[in-house]
Write a protein that holds these residues in place. Sequence first.
Motif, PDB file in Angstrom:
ATOM      1  N   LEU A  10       5.081   1.521  13.043  1.00 47.29           N
ATOM      2  CA  LEU A  10       5.263   2.411  14.186  1.00 47.29           C
ATOM      3  C   LEU A  10       6.000   3.650  13.679  1.00 47.29           C
ATOM      4  CD1 LEU A  10       6.512  -0.203  16.833  1.00 47.29           C
ATOM      5  CD2 LEU A  10       4.183   0.239  16.043  1.00 47.29           C
ATOM      6  N   PRO A  11       6.229   4.645  14.527  1.00 45.23           N
ATOM      7  CA  PRO A  11       7.014   5.787  14.073  1.00 45.23           C
ATOM      8  C   PRO A  11       8.337   5.336  13.444  1.00 45.23           C
ATOM      9  CG  PRO A  11       6.003   6.312  16.160  1.00 45.23           C
ATOM     10  CD  PRO A  11       5.732   4.841  15.897  1.00 45.23           C
ATOM     11  N   GLY A  12       8.650   5.945  12.340  1.00 45.42           N
ATOM     12  CA  GLY A  12       9.867   5.607  11.623  1.00 45.42           C
ATOM     13  C   GLY A  12      10.165   6.649  10.571  1.00 45.42           C
ATOM     14  N   GLY A  13      11.235   6.443   9.836  1.00 41.15           N
ATOM     15  CA  GLY A  13      11.683   7.404   8.839  1.00 41.15           C
ATOM     16  C   GLY A  13      11.540   6.892   7.429  1.00 41.15           C
ATOM     17  N   ILE A  14      12.544   7.162   6.624  1.00 41.23           N
ATOM     18  CA  ILE A  14      12.499   6.841   5.199  1.00 41.23           C
ATOM     19  C   ILE A  14      12.321   5.340   4.960  1.00 41.23           C
ATOM     20  CG2 ILE A  14      13.888   6.830   3.074  1.00 41.23           C
ATOM     21  CD1 ILE A  14      15.061   9.540   4.069  1.00 41.23           C
ATOM     22  N   GLY A  15      13.039   4.511   5.711  1.00 38.02           N
ATOM     23  CA  GLY A  15      12.915   3.069   5.536  1.00 38.02           C
ATOM     24  C   GLY A  15      11.508   2.579   5.847  1.00 38.02           C
ATOM     25  N   THR A  16      10.917   3.109   6.900  1.00 38.93           N
ATOM     26  CA  THR A  16       9.555   2.717   7.278  1.00 38.93           C
ATOM     27  C   THR A  16       8.560   3.154   6.205  1.00 38.93           C
ATOM     28  OG1 THR A  16      10.136   2.865   9.619  1.00 38.93           O
ATOM     29  CG2 THR A  16       7.790   2.924   9.080  1.00 38.93           C
ATOM     30  N   LEU A  17       8.725   4.373   5.701  1.00 38.83           N
ATOM     31  CA  LEU A  17       7.847   4.838   4.623  1.00 38.83           C
ATOM     32  C   LEU A  17       7.981   3.948   3.387  1.00 38.83           C
ATOM     33  CD1 LEU A  17       8.387   8.682   4.918  1.00 38.83           C
ATOM     34  CD2 LEU A  17       6.267   7.438   5.395  1.00 38.83           C
ATOM     35  N   ASP A  18       9.198   3.575   3.053  1.00 39.00           N
ATOM     36  CA  ASP A  18       9.438   2.686   1.928  1.00 39.00           C
ATOM     37  C   ASP A  18       8.690   1.368   2.119  1.00 39.00           C
ATOM     38  OD1 ASP A  18      10.734   1.550  -0.424  1.00 39.00           O
ATOM     39  OD2 ASP A  18      12.124   0.568   0.949  1.00 39.00           O
ATOM     40  N   GLU A  19       8.776   0.821   3.309  1.00 37.82           N
ATOM     41  CA  GLU A  19       8.121  -0.458   3.596  1.00 37.82           C
ATOM     42  C   GLU A  19       6.596  -0.339   3.496  1.00 37.82           C
ATOM     43  OE1 GLU A  19      11.666  -2.117   6.504  1.00 37.82           O
ATOM     44  OE2 GLU A  19      10.181  -0.728   7.311  1.00 37.82           O
TER      45      GLU A  19
ATOM     46  N   PHE B  51       4.777   1.871   1.798  1.00 36.56           N
ATOM     47  CA  PHE B  51       4.292   2.123   0.444  1.00 36.56           C
ATOM     48  C   PHE B  51       4.577   0.978  -0.507  1.00 36.56           C
ATOM     49  CE2 PHE B  51       4.083   6.510   2.045  1.00 36.56           C
ATOM     50  CZ  PHE B  51       2.710   6.679   1.852  1.00 36.56           C
ATOM     51  N   THR B  52       5.637   0.221  -0.275  1.00 37.78           N
ATOM     52  CA  THR B  52       5.868  -0.977  -1.095  1.00 37.78           C
ATOM     53  C   THR B  52       4.701  -1.948  -0.921  1.00 37.78           C
ATOM     54  OG1 THR B  52       8.274  -0.763  -1.041  1.00 37.78           O
ATOM     55  CG2 THR B  52       7.377  -2.973  -1.441  1.00 37.78           C
ATOM     56  N   LEU B  53       4.295  -2.156   0.318  1.00 42.96           N
ATOM     57  CA  LEU B  53       3.186  -3.085   0.574  1.00 42.96           C
ATOM     58  C   LEU B  53       1.853  -2.536   0.080  1.00 42.96           C
ATOM     59  CD1 LEU B  53       4.319  -4.402   4.001  1.00 42.96           C
ATOM     60  CD2 LEU B  53       3.837  -5.777   1.992  1.00 42.96           C
ATOM     61  N   ALA B  54       1.606  -1.252   0.311  1.00 46.67           N
ATOM     62  CA  ALA B  54       0.348  -0.663  -0.144  1.00 46.67           C
ATOM     63  C   ALA B  54       0.257  -0.709  -1.665  1.00 46.67           C
ATOM     64  CB  ALA B  54       0.214   0.768   0.368  1.00 46.67           C
ATOM     65  N   ALA B  55       1.349  -0.371  -2.351  1.00 45.14           N
ATOM     66  CA  ALA B  55       1.343  -0.411  -3.815  1.00 45.14           C
ATOM     67  C   ALA B  55       1.124  -1.838  -4.320  1.00 45.14           C
ATOM     68  CB  ALA B  55       2.651   0.161  -4.362  1.00 45.14           C
ATOM     69  N   SER B  56       1.750  -2.802  -3.670  1.00 43.85           N
ATOM     70  CA  SER B  56       1.557  -4.208  -4.058  1.00 43.85           C
ATOM     71  C   SER B  56       0.099  -4.626  -3.889  1.00 43.85           C
ATOM     72  CB  SER B  56       2.448  -5.124  -3.218  1.00 43.85           C
ATOM     73  OG  SER B  56       3.804  -4.901  -3.507  1.00 43.85           O
ATOM     74  N   ALA B  57      -0.527  -4.161  -2.830  1.00 42.32           N
ATOM     75  CA  ALA B  57      -1.939  -4.499  -2.591  1.00 42.32           C
ATOM     76  C   ALA B  57      -2.840  -3.877  -3.653  1.00 42.32           C
ATOM     77  CB  ALA B  57      -2.359  -4.045  -1.199  1.00 42.32           C
ATOM     78  N   THR B  58      -2.506  -2.667  -4.110  1.00 42.51           N
ATOM     79  CA  THR B  58      -3.377  -1.994  -5.079  1.00 42.51           C
ATOM     80  C   THR B  58      -3.494  -2.762  -6.388  1.00 42.51           C
ATOM     81  OG1 THR B  58      -1.663  -0.578  -6.068  1.00 42.51           O
ATOM     82  CG2 THR B  58      -2.855   0.310  -4.157  1.00 42.51           C
ATOM     83  N   ILE B  59      -2.462  -3.528  -6.723  1.00 38.50           N
ATOM     84  CA  ILE B  59      -2.541  -4.284  -7.983  1.00 38.50           C
ATOM     85  C   ILE B  59      -2.732  -5.785  -7.760  1.00 38.50           C
ATOM     86  CG2 ILE B  59      -1.377  -2.565  -9.398  1.00 38.50           C
ATOM     87  CD1 ILE B  59       1.194  -4.110  -9.122  1.00 38.50           C
ATOM     88  N   GLY B  60      -3.038  -6.160  -6.514  1.00 40.68           N
ATOM     89  CA  GLY B  60      -3.478  -7.524  -6.247  1.00 40.68           C
ATOM     90  C   GLY B  60      -2.437  -8.539  -5.833  1.00 40.68           C
ATOM     91  N   TYR B  61      -1.229  -8.104  -5.459  1.00 38.96           N
ATOM     92  CA  TYR B  61      -0.224  -9.072  -5.036  1.00 38.96           C
ATOM     93  C   TYR B  61      -0.519  -9.677  -3.670  1.00 38.96           C
ATOM     94  CZ  TYR B  61       2.886  -8.130  -8.933  1.00 38.96           C
ATOM     95  OH  TYR B  61       3.429  -8.027 -10.180  1.00 38.96           O
ATOM     96  N   HIS B  62      -1.240  -8.955  -2.834  1.00 39.51           N
ATOM     97  CA  HIS B  62      -1.628  -9.484  -1.522  1.00 39.51           C
ATOM     98  C   HIS B  62      -2.849  -8.732  -1.018  1.00 39.51           C
ATOM     99  CE1 HIS B  62      -0.365  -6.162   1.107  1.00 39.51           C
ATOM    100  NE2 HIS B  62       0.586  -5.963   0.224  1.00 39.51           N
ATOM    101  N   ASP B  63      -3.472  -9.276   0.015  1.00 38.75           N
ATOM    102  CA  ASP B  63      -4.605  -8.594   0.642  1.00 38.75           C
ATOM    103  C   ASP B  63      -4.404  -8.508   2.159  1.00 38.75           C
ATOM    104  OD1 ASP B  63      -4.991 -11.232   1.307  1.00 38.75           O
ATOM    105  OD2 ASP B  63      -7.056 -11.338   0.610  1.00 38.75           O
ATOM    106  N   LYS B  64      -3.154  -8.396   2.561  1.00 36.68           N
ATOM    107  CA  LYS B  64      -2.819  -8.321   3.983  1.00 36.68           C
ATOM    108  C   LYS B  64      -2.994  -6.893   4.488  1.00 36.68           C
ATOM    109  CE  LYS B  64       0.602 -11.998   3.401  1.00 36.68           C
ATOM    110  NZ  LYS B  64       2.021 -12.372   3.552  1.00 36.68           N
ATOM    111  N   LYS B  65      -3.368  -6.786   5.761  1.00 42.49           N
ATOM    112  CA  LYS B  65      -3.550  -5.468   6.361  1.00 42.49           C
ATOM    113  C   LYS B  65      -2.214  -4.757   6.550  1.00 42.49           C
ATOM    114  CE  LYS B  65      -7.694  -6.391   9.094  1.00 42.49           C
ATOM    115  NZ  LYS B  65      -8.598  -5.400   8.546  1.00 42.49           N
ATOM    116  N   VAL B  66      -2.226  -3.463   6.248  1.00 38.03           N
ATOM    117  CA  VAL B  66      -1.119  -2.564   6.538  1.00 38.03           C
ATOM    118  C   VAL B  66      -1.704  -1.492   7.452  1.00 38.03           C
ATOM    119  CG1 VAL B  66       0.573  -0.947   5.593  1.00 38.03           C
ATOM    120  CG2 VAL B  66      -0.050  -3.001   4.294  1.00 38.03           C
ATOM    121  N   ILE B  67      -1.167  -1.397   8.665  1.00 32.87           N
ATOM    122  CA  ILE B  67      -1.729  -0.504   9.681  1.00 32.87           C
ATOM    123  C   ILE B  67      -0.693   0.525  10.100  1.00 32.87           C
ATOM    124  CG2 ILE B  67      -2.697  -0.379  12.017  1.00 32.87           C
ATOM    125  CD1 ILE B  67      -3.547  -3.373  11.617  1.00 32.87           C
ATOM    126  N   LEU B  68      -1.076   1.786  10.077  1.00 33.67           N
ATOM    127  CA  LEU B  68      -0.258   2.845  10.659  1.00 33.67           C
ATOM    128  C   LEU B  68      -0.647   2.954  12.123  1.00 33.67           C
ATOM    129  CD1 LEU B  68      -0.660   5.749   8.054  1.00 33.67           C
ATOM    130  CD2 LEU B  68       1.206   4.092   8.209  1.00 33.67           C
TER     131      LEU B  68
END
Length: 177
Positions: free
Chosen positions: A103-112, A114-131
């Motif tokens: 949901l709308p958020g700041g630096i902490g939300t962005l961190d969360e 991108f941490t998940l998206a980056a993890s997905a790019t190298i195969g740590y998970h395949d869970k949906k991340v939705i903005l």
Amino acid sequence: MKICIFCSANQQIDPDFFAMTEELGRWAAKNAHSIVYGGVNQGLMECIAKAAHEAGGQTIGVIPRIVEKSGRISDYVDVEILCDNLHDRKQLMEDKADVFIALPGGIGTLDEIFTLAASATIGYHDKKVILYNMKGFWDSLIQLLDELQAKGLTRKNWRTYIEVANSLEDIEQLLSE
């Protein structure tokens, strides 16, 4: 399903964000989804928890000890999971949740996000991340991601790892896929 919500803990934001967050929390509870979130008693964090809890849903707060010590734990946390720091919090949230909605958020939300998206790019998970693009909140981020992709700085289409929902109906659709 356990839905992790990333969002602002600030009060001084657009009131429509609160109304849309309440709608999401009630919808989640009505559909027997649990909410995993940061456990703080402020802003959209408190809003999502209160809406889900009051509609009969379960909330799972992943709470850093520094938040516990400051007395900012929400009264709407059904299950408390204490952790040492924000790194641990993100890992526990990733482990506990089936899907992530920002949901709308700041630096902490962005961190969360991108941490998940980056993890997905190298195969740590395949869970949906939705903005959840409430009132176009994430439009500038979407534009930046499009620019990164156009410049060849993403290996795949970034939408492979981060999806966009402009309404609760869009979220329902993405979760049914």
